[in-house]
Design a protein around this motif. Structure first.
Motif, PDB file in Angstrom:
ATOM      1  N   SER A 232      24.935  36.161  27.180  1.00 36.98           N
ATOM      2  CA  SER A 232      23.785  36.739  27.895  1.00 36.98           C
ATOM      3  C   SER A 232      24.214  37.780  28.922  1.00 36.98           C
ATOM      4  O   SER A 232      23.433  38.663  29.291  1.00 36.98           O
ATOM      5  N   GLN A 233      25.464  37.717  29.396  1.00 37.93           N
ATOM      6  CA  GLN A 233      25.936  38.686  30.397  1.00 37.93           C
ATOM      7  C   GLN A 233      26.134  40.082  29.824  1.00 37.93           C
ATOM      8  O   GLN A 233      26.181  41.061  30.567  1.00 37.93           O
ATOM      9  N   ILE A 234      26.255  40.194  28.499  1.00 33.61           N
ATOM     10  CA  ILE A 234      26.559  41.486  27.861  1.00 33.61           C
ATOM     11  C   ILE A 234      25.327  42.395  27.915  1.00 33.61           C
ATOM     12  O   ILE A 234      24.236  42.014  27.500  1.00 33.61           O
ATOM     13  N   GLN A 235      25.542  43.625  28.384  1.00 36.43           N
ATOM     14  CA  GLN A 235      24.446  44.576  28.554  1.00 36.43           C
ATOM     15  C   GLN A 235      24.329  45.581  27.409  1.00 36.43           C
ATOM     16  O   GLN A 235      23.307  46.254  27.275  1.00 36.43           O
ATOM     17  N   TYR A 236      25.368  45.683  26.590  1.00 38.34           N
ATOM     18  CA  TYR A 236      25.325  46.568  25.422  1.00 38.34           C
ATOM     19  C   TYR A 236      26.441  46.124  24.479  1.00 38.34           C
ATOM     20  O   TYR A 236      27.565  45.858  24.914  1.00 38.34           O
ATOM     21  N   THR A 237      26.128  46.043  23.171  1.00 39.43           N
ATOM     22  CA  THR A 237      27.128  45.711  22.155  1.00 39.43           C
ATOM     23  C   THR A 237      27.331  46.916  21.252  1.00 39.43           C
ATOM     24  O   THR A 237      26.386  47.382  20.611  1.00 39.43           O
ATOM     25  N   ALA A 238      28.573  47.422  21.220  1.00 39.59           N
ATOM     26  CA  ALA A 238      28.930  48.603  20.437  1.00 39.59           C
ATOM     27  C   ALA A 238      29.618  48.150  19.151  1.00 39.59           C
ATOM     28  O   ALA A 238      30.708  47.586  19.202  1.00 39.59           O
ATOM     29  N   LEU A 239      28.977  48.402  18.010  1.00 43.46           N
ATOM     30  CA  LEU A 239      29.480  47.920  16.729  1.00 43.46           C
ATOM     31  C   LEU A 239      29.955  49.056  15.833  1.00 43.46           C
ATOM     32  O   LEU A 239      29.483  50.186  15.929  1.00 43.46           O
ATOM     33  N   GLY A 240      30.874  48.698  14.937  1.00 53.94           N
ATOM     34  CA  GLY A 240      31.280  49.562  13.843  1.00 53.94           C
ATOM     35  C   GLY A 240      31.233  48.785  12.549  1.00 53.94           C
ATOM     36  O   GLY A 240      31.248  47.555  12.537  1.00 53.94           O
ATOM     37  N   HIS A 241      31.144  49.484  11.436  1.00 53.33           N
ATOM     38  CA  HIS A 241      31.214  49.032  10.046  1.00 53.33           C
ATOM     39  C   HIS A 241      30.068  49.603   9.228  1.00 53.33           C
ATOM     40  O   HIS A 241      30.308  50.243   8.205  1.00 53.33           O
ATOM     41  N   LEU A 242      28.819  49.393   9.623  1.00 56.43           N
ATOM     42  CA  LEU A 242      27.701  49.965   8.876  1.00 56.43           C
ATOM     43  C   LEU A 242      27.567  51.446   9.246  1.00 56.43           C
ATOM     44  O   LEU A 242      27.596  51.799  10.421  1.00 56.43           O
ATOM     45  N   HIS A 243      27.384  52.305   8.239  1.00 51.51           N
ATOM     46  CA  HIS A 243      27.448  53.755   8.466  1.00 51.51           C
ATOM     47  C   HIS A 243      26.119  54.366   8.876  1.00 51.51           C
ATOM     48  O   HIS A 243      26.065  55.553   9.207  1.00 51.51           O
ATOM     49  N   ARG A 244      25.043  53.590   8.832  1.00 51.26           N
ATOM     50  CA  ARG A 244      23.735  54.094   9.268  1.00 51.26           C
ATOM     51  C   ARG A 244      23.508  53.695  10.725  1.00 51.26           C
ATOM     52  O   ARG A 244      23.743  52.541  11.104  1.00 51.26           O
ATOM     53  N   TYR A 245      23.022  54.644  11.538  1.00 49.11           N
ATOM     54  CA  TYR A 245      22.666  54.299  12.920  1.00 49.11           C
ATOM     55  C   TYR A 245      21.516  53.291  12.906  1.00 49.11           C
ATOM     56  O   TYR A 245      20.513  53.470  12.208  1.00 49.11           O
ATOM     57  N   GLN A 246      21.655  52.225  13.689  1.00 55.76           N
ATOM     58  CA  GLN A 246      20.577  51.241  13.808  1.00 55.76           C
ATOM     59  C   GLN A 246      20.835  50.297  14.972  1.00 55.76           C
ATOM     60  O   GLN A 246      21.982  49.960  15.268  1.00 55.76           O
ATOM     61  N   GLU A 247      19.749  49.914  15.633  1.00 60.40           N
ATOM     62  CA  GLU A 247      19.802  48.809  16.590  1.00 60.40           C
ATOM     63  C   GLU A 247      19.279  47.588  15.865  1.00 60.40           C
ATOM     64  O   GLU A 247      18.167  47.605  15.315  1.00 60.40           O
ATOM     65  N   ILE A 248      20.047  46.492  15.854  1.00 60.60           N
ATOM     66  CA  ILE A 248      19.697  45.379  14.974  1.00 60.60           C
ATOM     67  C   ILE A 248      18.911  44.282  15.667  1.00 60.60           C
ATOM     68  O   ILE A 248      18.351  43.412  14.999  1.00 60.60           O
ATOM     69  N   GLY A 249      18.837  44.279  16.998  1.00 67.45           N
ATOM     70  CA  GLY A 249      18.014  43.300  17.693  1.00 67.45           C
ATOM     71  C   GLY A 249      18.629  41.913  17.715  1.00 67.45           C
ATOM     72  O   GLY A 249      19.770  41.693  17.333  1.00 67.45           O
ATOM     73  N   GLY A 250      17.825  40.944  18.188  1.00 70.52           N
ATOM     74  CA  GLY A 250      18.279  39.565  18.236  1.00 70.52           C
ATOM     75  C   GLY A 250      18.994  39.192  19.525  1.00 70.52           C
ATOM     76  O   GLY A 250      19.475  38.072  19.664  1.00 70.52           O
ATOM     77  N   HIS A 251      19.085  40.128  20.465  1.00 70.94           N
ATOM     78  CA  HIS A 251      19.716  39.871  21.758  1.00 70.94           C
ATOM     79  C   HIS A 251      18.893  40.600  22.804  1.00 70.94           C
ATOM     80  O   HIS A 251      18.218  41.592  22.514  1.00 70.94           O
ATOM     81  N   GLN A 252      18.956  40.100  24.038  1.00 69.56           N
ATOM     82  CA  GLN A 252      18.133  40.709  25.095  1.00 69.56           C
ATOM     83  C   GLN A 252      18.554  42.138  25.413  1.00 69.56           C
ATOM     84  O   GLN A 252      17.780  42.918  25.973  1.00 69.56           O
ATOM     85  N   ALA A 253      19.794  42.503  25.074  1.00 72.89           N
ATOM     86  CA  ALA A 253      20.318  43.840  25.333  1.00 72.89           C
ATOM     87  C   ALA A 253      20.580  44.537  23.996  1.00 72.89           C
ATOM     88  O   ALA A 253      20.674  43.890  22.960  1.00 72.89           O
ATOM     89  N   PRO A 254      20.723  45.867  23.995  1.00 71.12           N
ATOM     90  CA  PRO A 254      20.917  46.596  22.740  1.00 71.12           C
ATOM     91  C   PRO A 254      22.180  46.174  21.988  1.00 71.12           C
ATOM     92  O   PRO A 254      23.245  46.011  22.582  1.00 71.12           O
ATOM     93  N   VAL A 255      22.030  46.017  20.669  1.00 72.66           N
ATOM     94  CA  VAL A 255      23.151  45.753  19.753  1.00 72.66           C
ATOM     95  C   VAL A 255      23.086  46.860  18.706  1.00 72.66           C
ATOM     96  O   VAL A 255      22.167  46.886  17.888  1.00 72.66           O
ATOM     97  N   VAL A 256      24.072  47.773  18.723  1.00 69.99           N
ATOM     98  CA  VAL A 256      23.894  49.061  18.044  1.00 69.99           C
ATOM     99  C   VAL A 256      25.081  49.396  17.140  1.00 69.99           C
ATOM    100  O   VAL A 256      26.241  49.284  17.543  1.00 69.99           O
ATOM    101  N   TYR A 257      24.762  49.819  15.907  1.00 70.57           N
ATOM    102  CA  TYR A 257      25.709  50.529  15.050  1.00 70.57           C
ATOM    103  C   TYR A 257      25.494  52.024  15.286  1.00 70.57           C
ATOM    104  O   TYR A 257      24.393  52.540  15.078  1.00 70.57           O
ATOM    105  N   SER A 258      26.548  52.715  15.691  1.00 68.97           N
ATOM    106  CA  SER A 258      26.383  54.117  16.072  1.00 68.97           C
ATOM    107  C   SER A 258      26.265  55.046  14.877  1.00 68.97           C
ATOM    108  O   SER A 258      25.782  56.166  15.009  1.00 68.97           O
ATOM    109  N   SER A 259      26.734  54.635  13.709  1.00 75.04           N
ATOM    110  CA  SER A 259      26.841  55.402  12.455  1.00 75.04           C
ATOM    111  C   SER A 259      28.203  56.051  12.340  1.00 75.04           C
ATOM    112  O   SER A 259      28.908  56.253  13.339  1.00 75.04           O
ATOM    113  N   SER A 260      28.575  56.364  11.118  1.00 73.42           N
ATOM    114  CA  SER A 260      29.760  57.184  10.869  1.00 73.42           C
ATOM    115  C   SER A 260      29.427  58.627  11.249  1.00 73.42           C
ATOM    116  O   SER A 260      28.259  59.018  11.285  1.00 73.42           O
ATOM    117  N   PRO A 261      30.441  59.463  11.519  1.00 68.86           N
ATOM    118  CA  PRO A 261      30.153  60.844  11.917  1.00 68.86           C
ATOM    119  C   PRO A 261      29.785  61.757  10.758  1.00 68.86           C
ATOM    120  O   PRO A 261      29.207  62.820  10.968  1.00 68.86           O
TER     121      PRO A 261
END
Length: 410
Positions: A232-261
């Motif tokens: 719960s202390q985490i204010q932003y989760t920065a993810l890699g692996h999925l190549h499409r940009y998306q916020e996946i939800g399920g947490h009170q703070a943003p959980v985001v795949y940034s996308s491949s470049p």
């Protein structure tokens, strides 16, 4: 004051699209990312895995990575945290750590990477460190940045690296580890971030598609990590692996795949690519925005019923990479194939889609003995080529070979 983070991932340096090199496009898009980091005056860079496309990348890809990360550090004043993804060799990512750290680059090849307190000369300070955790102090901010860092490993290796009970599932392993670190280090007096390279999803959410051609992480649900593992202390989760940009939800703070470049497969055709700029400070919700990346060739899937239409379109779209499907009732002739290939330098796949003429009539089965040799050849060709009929050109060539054989026998 707020702290600004640039989140990017899945660079896949050294990747090719079939035979076609993407190296010049990668150089261009990394220049764009450097420019964005400077224009946005970000304080920290996170690269969330898949730095390379293969365990043994080409030399030019290795040089491009190190030069880019060095420039992103802004002469050691801006921390760059780069972690291994499932395409990376953990040992290769960790190898230059001692030299890279003096430049402001912090690598994590394995999930059990231990960060030690360290002062970068004329730069920032790693004020606290642990296995999978570091705290960074920047001279112009009056609060620290805490980052929980988990590089990629499969379920077995994660348990091995993190020293947990083999009977526990992946979610339990990560929950225990992340919660322990957050409880110990991530109080409300700093900004708290998680960075990882995993297949993560919201529990009960739709299945997120992995990129075409990507090494899959999700095998059933054994290697799926759910967002309720995130402390719960985490204010932003920065993810890699999925190549499409998306916020996946399920947490009170943003959980985001940034996308491949860049778009790296035709399943990504038409996707916009981004970096994410995150703004965070203690005791407040993190906010973020995306910035679209403009470099790189467009990937396009097209289907035509006529060769002339395909060539006309190809001539108008020269600066793209194309998967081209030609629908016809006979296979393409060599002359047609050459005309198509000569019309465009970026045809990656040319797919003939042959539809046999049935006219709704029931096919009459005829003994091979009652058929001519040409008919038997056509039947055999259809059998070996998914019901595609041979072209007139191929039949003519068959008869020419047949005639030569008959002359020899006579």
């Amino acid at each position: 004051m707020s702290l600004k983070i640039l989140h990017t991932a899945d660079w896949h340096l050294g990747k090719r699209l079939d035979y076609f090199s993407r190296f010049d496009e990668q150089k261009a898009v990394l220049e764009e990312i450097i420019a964005i980091a400077d224009q946005e005056q970000v304080d920290v860079i996170l690269v969330a895995g898949d730095l390379f496309d293969a365990f043994n990348p080409p030399v030019e890809a290795i040089e491009l990575l190190y030069k880019t990360l060095k420039r992103l550090t802004n002469n050691g004043t801006r921390p760059v945290i780069a972690i291994a993804g499932n395409h990376d060799s953990p040992d290769r990512i960790d190898a230059p750590d001692s030299l890279a750290r003096d430049c402001g680059i912090l690598f994590a090849g394995k999930p059990n990477m231990r960060f030690a307190p360290y002062q970068i000369e004329n730069g920032f300070e790693i004020s606290k460190g642990d296995v999978g955790f570091l705290e960074i102090k920047l001279s112009h901010l009056d609060f620290p940045l805490r980052i929980i860092v988990t590089a990629f490993a499969n379920e077995h290796r994660l348990k091995e690296y993190l020293g947990e009970d083999e009977q526990l599932g992946l979610n339990e392993v990560l929950t225990q580890k992340w919660q322990s670190l957050a409880y110990q280090y991530c109080d409300s007096n700093g900004a708290n971030i998680l960075v990882s390279h995993l297949y993560m999803n919201k529990k009960g959410g739709p299945v997120l598609e992995e990129p075409e051609g990507e090494k899959p992480l999700r095998i059933g649900f054994a290697d799926t990590v759910f967002t309720d593992c995130i402390p719960s202390q985490i204010q932003y989760t920065a993810l890699g692996h999925l190549h499409r940009y998306q916020e996946i939800g399920g947490h009170q703070a943003p959980v985001v795949y940034s996308s491949s470049p860049l778009c790296y497969s035709f399943s990504e055709a038409g996707q916009d690519k981004h970096v994410v700029i995150v703004t965070v400070q203690p005791q407040k919700e993190a906010t973020y925005k995306t910035i679209a990346l403009r470099s790189g060739k467009q990937l396009i899937r097209k289907k035509f019923n006529a060769v002339s239409d395909a060539i006309e379109w190809l001539q108008d779209h020269q600066d793209s990479l194309v998967e081209l499907t030609l629908v016809s009732e006979t296979s393409l002739t060599q002359a047609e194939r050459k005309r198509i290939e000569d019309s465009h330098p970026g045809i990656i796949y040319l797919i003939p889609e042959v539809h046999s003429r049935r006219d709704g009539q029931q096919e009459v089965l005829v003994s091979r003995r009652s058929k001519s040799i040409n008919e038997n050849f056509a039947d055999y060709y259809r059998h070996r080529n998914n019901d595609q009929s041979p072209s007139e050109e191929l039949l003519a060539l068959f008869n020419e070979v047949l005639g030569t054989q008959n002359e020899k026998e006579n």
